[in-house]
Write a protein that holds these residues in place. Structure first.
Motif, PDB file in Angstrom:
ATOM      1  N   THR A   1       0.856  -1.186   0.000  1.00 53.98           N
ATOM      2  CA  THR A   1       0.000   0.000   0.000  1.00 53.98           C
ATOM      3  C   THR A   1       0.892   1.235   0.000  1.00 53.98           C
ATOM      4  OG1 THR A   1      -0.161  -0.085   2.419  1.00 53.98           O
ATOM      5  CG2 THR A   1      -1.934  -1.123   1.164  1.00 53.98           C
ATOM      6  N   LEU A   2       0.341   2.342  -0.462  1.00 56.63           N
ATOM      7  CA  LEU A   2       1.106   3.577  -0.600  1.00 56.63           C
ATOM      8  C   LEU A   2       0.484   4.695   0.228  1.00 56.63           C
ATOM      9  CD1 LEU A   2       1.655   3.528  -4.477  1.00 56.63           C
ATOM     10  CD2 LEU A   2       3.405   3.119  -2.742  1.00 56.63           C
ATOM     11  N   GLN A   3       1.341   5.532   0.782  1.00 53.78           N
ATOM     12  CA  GLN A   3       0.910   6.744   1.459  1.00 53.78           C
ATOM     13  C   GLN A   3       1.745   7.910   0.944  1.00 53.78           C
ATOM     14  OE1 GLN A   3       0.495   6.494   5.827  1.00 53.78           O
ATOM     15  NE2 GLN A   3       1.039   4.331   5.640  1.00 53.78           N
ATOM     16  N   ILE A   4       1.150   9.087   0.956  1.00 55.26           N
ATOM     17  CA  ILE A   4       1.909  10.299   0.628  1.00 55.26           C
ATOM     18  C   ILE A   4       2.227  11.013   1.931  1.00 55.26           C
ATOM     19  CG2 ILE A   4       1.877  12.544  -0.517  1.00 55.26           C
ATOM     20  CD1 ILE A   4       0.026  11.370  -2.613  1.00 55.26           C
ATOM     21  N   GLY A   5       3.506  11.250   2.154  1.00 51.54           N
ATOM     22  CA  GLY A   5       3.926  11.912   3.378  1.00 51.54           C
ATOM     23  C   GLY A   5       4.958  12.979   3.099  1.00 51.54           C
ATOM     24  N   THR A   6       5.433  13.582   4.171  1.00 52.68           N
ATOM     25  CA  THR A   6       6.468  14.613   4.057  1.00 52.68           C
ATOM     26  C   THR A   6       7.832  13.966   4.249  1.00 52.68           C
ATOM     27  OG1 THR A   6       4.968  16.259   4.996  1.00 52.68           O
ATOM     28  CG2 THR A   6       7.312  16.806   4.962  1.00 52.68           C
ATOM     29  N   PRO A   7       8.753  14.158   3.310  1.00 55.21           N
ATOM     30  CA  PRO A   7      10.074  13.517   3.446  1.00 55.21           C
ATOM     31  C   PRO A   7      10.866  14.084   4.624  1.00 55.21           C
ATOM     32  CG  PRO A   7      10.054  15.020   1.575  1.00 55.21           C
ATOM     33  CD  PRO A   7       8.637  14.927   2.058  1.00 55.21           C
ATOM     34  N   SER A   8      11.816  13.304   5.084  1.00 57.18           N
ATOM     35  CA  SER A   8      12.673  13.739   6.182  1.00 57.18           C
ATOM     36  C   SER A   8      13.500  14.952   5.755  1.00 57.18           C
ATOM     37  CB  SER A   8      13.598  12.590   6.580  1.00 57.18           C
ATOM     38  OG  SER A   8      14.628  13.043   7.423  1.00 57.18           O
ATOM     39  N   PRO A   9      13.725  15.909   6.658  1.00 57.91           N
ATOM     40  CA  PRO A   9      14.553  17.082   6.321  1.00 57.91           C
ATOM     41  C   PRO A   9      15.966  16.697   5.879  1.00 57.91           C
ATOM     42  CG  PRO A   9      13.347  17.470   8.347  1.00 57.91           C
ATOM     43  CD  PRO A   9      13.138  16.023   8.008  1.00 57.91           C
ATOM     44  N   SER A  10      16.466  15.559   6.381  1.00 57.82           N
ATOM     45  CA  SER A  10      17.817  15.126   6.012  1.00 57.82           C
ATOM     46  C   SER A  10      17.867  14.522   4.608  1.00 57.82           C
ATOM     47  CB  SER A  10      18.351  14.116   7.032  1.00 57.82           C
ATOM     48  OG  SER A  10      17.511  12.973   7.083  1.00 57.82           O
ATOM     49  N   THR A  11      16.729  14.033   4.132  1.00 57.59           N
ATOM     50  CA  THR A  11      16.648  13.458   2.776  1.00 57.59           C
ATOM     51  C   THR A  11      15.390  14.006   2.081  1.00 57.59           C
ATOM     52  OG1 THR A  11      15.536  11.506   3.695  1.00 57.59           O
ATOM     53  CG2 THR A  11      17.926  11.348   3.274  1.00 57.59           C
ATOM     54  N   PRO A  12      15.388  15.287   1.737  1.00 57.81           N
ATOM     55  CA  PRO A  12      14.169  15.926   1.203  1.00 57.81           C
ATOM     56  C   PRO A  12      13.723  15.411  -0.163  1.00 57.81           C
ATOM     57  CG  PRO A  12      16.061  17.393   0.992  1.00 57.81           C
ATOM     58  CD  PRO A  12      16.511  16.226   1.813  1.00 57.81           C
ATOM     59  N   THR A  13      14.600  14.670  -0.845  1.00 60.30           N
ATOM     60  CA  THR A  13      14.233  14.163  -2.180  1.00 60.30           C
ATOM     61  C   THR A  13      13.971  12.658  -2.172  1.00 60.30           C
ATOM     62  OG1 THR A  13      16.568  13.810  -2.773  1.00 60.30           O
ATOM     63  CG2 THR A  13      15.591  15.953  -3.326  1.00 60.30           C
ATOM     64  N   HIS A  14      13.855  12.063  -0.982  1.00 61.44           N
ATOM     65  CA  HIS A  14      13.685  10.620  -0.883  1.00 61.44           C
ATOM     66  C   HIS A  14      12.358  10.243  -0.228  1.00 61.44           C
ATOM     67  CE1 HIS A  14      18.250   9.485  -1.139  1.00 61.44           C
ATOM     68  NE2 HIS A  14      17.805  10.190  -2.166  1.00 61.44           N
ATOM     69  N   GLY A  15      11.761   9.155  -0.736  1.00 61.21           N
ATOM     70  CA  GLY A  15      10.650   8.527  -0.040  1.00 61.21           C
ATOM     71  C   GLY A  15      11.205   7.453   0.880  1.00 61.21           C
ATOM     72  N   GLU A  16      10.351   6.537   1.334  1.00 65.60           N
ATOM     73  CA  GLU A  16      10.827   5.480   2.227  1.00 65.60           C
ATOM     74  C   GLU A  16      10.061   4.185   2.008  1.00 65.60           C
ATOM     75  OE1 GLU A  16       9.639   5.776   6.475  1.00 65.60           O
ATOM     76  OE2 GLU A  16       8.914   7.787   5.922  1.00 65.60           O
ATOM     77  N   ILE A  17      10.659   3.094   2.498  1.00 65.15           N
ATOM     78  CA  ILE A  17      10.056   1.765   2.411  1.00 65.15           C
ATOM     79  C   ILE A  17       9.998   1.174   3.806  1.00 65.15           C
ATOM     80  CG2 ILE A  17      10.287  -0.574   1.493  1.00 65.15           C
ATOM     81  CD1 ILE A  17      11.756   0.526  -0.877  1.00 65.15           C
ATOM     82  N   ASP A  18       8.855   0.608   4.162  1.00 67.66           N
ATOM     83  CA  ASP A  18       8.719  -0.091   5.437  1.00 67.66           C
ATOM     84  C   ASP A  18       8.211  -1.502   5.148  1.00 67.66           C
ATOM     85  OD1 ASP A  18       8.878  -0.345   8.211  1.00 67.66           O
ATOM     86  OD2 ASP A  18       6.743   0.082   8.444  1.00 67.66           O
ATOM     87  N   VAL A  19       8.729  -2.471   5.894  1.00 72.08           N
ATOM     88  CA  VAL A  19       8.366  -3.872   5.686  1.00 72.08           C
ATOM     89  C   VAL A  19       7.902  -4.476   7.001  1.00 72.08           C
ATOM     90  CG1 VAL A  19       9.155  -6.151   4.939  1.00 72.08           C
ATOM     91  CG2 VAL A  19      10.094  -4.104   3.849  1.00 72.08           C
ATOM     92  N   SER A  20       6.773  -5.184   6.967  1.00 73.04           N
ATOM     93  CA  SER A  20       6.297  -5.913   8.146  1.00 73.04           C
ATOM     94  C   SER A  20       6.001  -7.354   7.751  1.00 73.04           C
ATOM     95  CB  SER A  20       5.045  -5.260   8.730  1.00 73.04           C
ATOM     96  OG  SER A  20       3.971  -5.315   7.801  1.00 73.04           O
TER      97      SER A  20
END
Length: 310
Positions: A67-86
């Motif tokens: 599933t996908l969510q739109i969020g605000t990127p981290s200030p340290s990586t403003p051009t990156h999204g992220e991946i989480d795995v469970s």
């Protein structure tokens, strides 16, 4: 005769398995270095998922959904999204897990130390997530929608439907297959109360141009993680161990290689090893064992590359 074999199996499982391995075979008739029949099926979930897969290793089955969510990127990586795995274990996947999907501690003494380590949900989740993220399989800048303002977060959820051994490989293959199946929806930026807000565009609704939207598309992959788990039983290497074999193995090792890096020179496969983890005693005690495990892992990647990289 069949009843006496089952009695032997129940009373002395170690000797039962040893009878097979001493003849270079296993209870399911496989040679030591053979994997079970493997099926990787993408797009298994047609509703409420942006990418999915069903992985079957023999009788082990794992379903993965993204599933996908739109969020605000981290200030340290403003051009990156992220991946989480469970990772989750269904209570119907096997008797070793309770209704909450946790390992039943009463069964600890019936399994080897290595088997318990490879059955713990938290340890497996940590390894799978770490492997996917640290391998740099995906350039996370592909998930950026607007620098510093909006980026995709990919949530990958895996569920064991049936556990008959080697869920680590099934999880990793499930995550990779689902990510390869993932298509990012089209997005456009709108000004709401003076702020830029990202909105998903459903199907072909609305006119969109490349300046105002990110077109729905599959991601590009730098690497493709392909795992192979090997059990060590009385000095013998059992590839893709079943649940019965796992419970008796003295040690376990998982080698993850990059399926896009394979080369063959004078009949010998080579490539890049992305991760390696082991549990138990007497595992990888020599350079010969390390080289043998690497070759088996490269062979597994070669076997699956036509499915994953088609």
């Amino acid at each position: 005769m069949e009843e006496s074999l089952e009695t032997f199996r129940a009373l002395d499982p170690v000797e039962y398995l040893s009878k097979f391995t001493s003849s270079n075979t296993r209870p399911d008739s496989r040679p030591h270095h053979s994997t079970r029949q493997t099926n990787l099926q993408p797009s298994i979930l047609t509703q409420n998922s942006n990418g999915s897969s069903l992985v079957t290793l023999g009788n082990t089955k794992v379903i993965t959904g993204i599933t996908l969510q739109i969020g605000t990127p981290s200030p340290s990586t403003p051009t990156h999204g992220e991946i989480d795995v469970s990772v989750n274990f269904s209570p119907i996947c096997g008797s070793q897990y309770n209704n909450a999907g946790r390992l039943v501690h009463d069964d600890y003494e019936q399994r080897s130390f290595a088997a318990n380590a490879y059955a713990d949900p938290q340890s497996i989740e940590s390894f799978v997530k770490r492997t996917i993220v640290s391998s740099n399989m995906i350039d996370l800048s592909q998930l950026c929608i607007l620098e510093g303002k909006a980026a995709w977060k990919i949530d990958v959820s895996c569920m064991v439907v049936n556990h008959d051994g080697n869920v680590v490989d099934a999880f990793l293959l499930g995550v990779v297959t689902a990510l390869l199946d993932l298509r990012l929806p089209r997005v456009k930026m709108e000004n709401v109360d003076g702020q830029e807000v990202a909105k998903i565009i459903d199907d072909d609704f609305g006119a969109v141009n490349s300046d105002s939207a990110q077109l729905g598309q599959k991601m590009e992959f730098r690497k493709v993680c392909i795992p192979l788990t090997i059990g060590f039983f009385q000095g013998k290497m059992l590839v893709d161990p079943s649940l019965e074999e796992e419970s008796l193995c003295d040690g376990m090792i998982t080698v993850v290689v990059d399926g896009m890096s394979l080369n063959k020179d004078e009949g010998i496969l080579s490539g890049v090893i992305l991760n390696l983890t082991k549990s138990g005693a007497g595992v990888l005690s020599s350079m010969e064992e390390i080289a043998a495990c690497a070759q088996l892992a490269f062979g597994r990647a070669k076997e699956l590359e036509h499915i994953l990289l088609k």
